[in-house]
Design an enzyme around this catalytic site. Structure first.
Site, PDB file in Angstrom:
ATOM      1  N   PHE A   1       0.814  -1.217   0.070  1.00 14.05           N
ATOM      2  CA  PHE A   1      -0.030  -0.069   0.059  1.00 14.05           C
ATOM      3  C   PHE A   1       0.933   1.203   0.023  1.00 14.05           C
ATOM      4  CE2 PHE A   1      -3.186   2.595   2.828  1.00 14.05           C
ATOM      5  CZ  PHE A   1      -3.623   3.250   1.839  1.00 14.05           C
TER       6      PHE A   1
ATOM      7  N   PHE B   1      -1.837  -7.102   7.569  1.00 12.16           N
ATOM      8  CA  PHE B   1      -0.793  -6.262   6.619  1.00 12.16           C
ATOM      9  C   PHE B   1       0.492  -6.224   7.625  1.00 12.16           C
ATOM     10  CE2 PHE B   1      -3.866  -3.434   8.373  1.00 12.16           C
ATOM     11  CZ  PHE B   1      -2.995  -2.653   9.065  1.00 12.16           C
TER      12      PHE B   1
ATOM     13  N   TYR C   1      -2.502   3.637  10.429  1.00 16.60           N
ATOM     14  CA  TYR C   1      -3.431   2.514  10.532  1.00 16.60           C
ATOM     15  C   TYR C   1      -3.798   2.494  12.012  1.00 16.60           C
ATOM     16  CZ  TYR C   1      -1.323   0.619   6.246  1.00 16.60           C
ATOM     17  OH  TYR C   1      -0.890   0.425   4.942  1.00 16.60           O
TER      18      TYR C   1
END
Length: 143
Positions: free
Chosen positions: A66, A99, A112
């Site tokens: 990402f 992730f 996050y």
């Protein structure tokens, strides 16, 4: 707010995706490990994911990579990509998204965590391991 489009990648996006993969690798101090090549830049961010299964919690979306180019951060692009991934995960009946984030990457860790992510390495004690190809070949050949 800047205008941008979140959409699935197509074959025509390969050059831009490879450029972003290389920028991500450079950002993570792993530039020399990218061996993919391609010969062109209208894409400024990407998310690469796949579905996997955890026997305890069921289907999950695994976010492999990402990245949003540094010049385009702070405009909500990353948040929109993550929102889009969340919608994909819900549509596909995933129980969670997993992730990895490098320990030194505080900006991403905070990004996050602000969205509800849990750090499994500190909260649950999980460790990541890998077995390189040379050892896979060696084990595969054992009798």
């Amino acid at each position: 707010m800047a205008k941008f489009v979140i959409r699935p990648a197509t074959a025509a996006d390969c050059s831009d995706i490879l450029r972003l993969i290389k920028e991500l690798a450079k950002y993570e101090y792993m530039e020399e490990q990218v061996i993919l090549t391609e010969k062109g830049h209208s894409i400024v961010g990407f998310a690469m994911y796949y579905f996997t299964y955890d026997p305890w919690i069921g289907k999950l979306l695994y976010l492999e990579d990402f990245f949003v180019m540094s010049d385009y951060r702070g405009f909500g692009i990353g948040s929109e990509i993550l929102k889009n991934l969340s919608q994909v995960a819900m549509k596909c009946r995933c129980s969670s998204m997993h992730f990895l984030v490098a320990e030194w990457n505080e900006p991403s860790i905070n990004f996050y965590k602000r969205r509800g992510a849990s750090d499994l390495s500190s909260e649950e004690g999980w460790r990541l391991f890998k077995i390189d190809k040379e050892y896979l070949i060696k084990m595969a050949a054992e009798e």
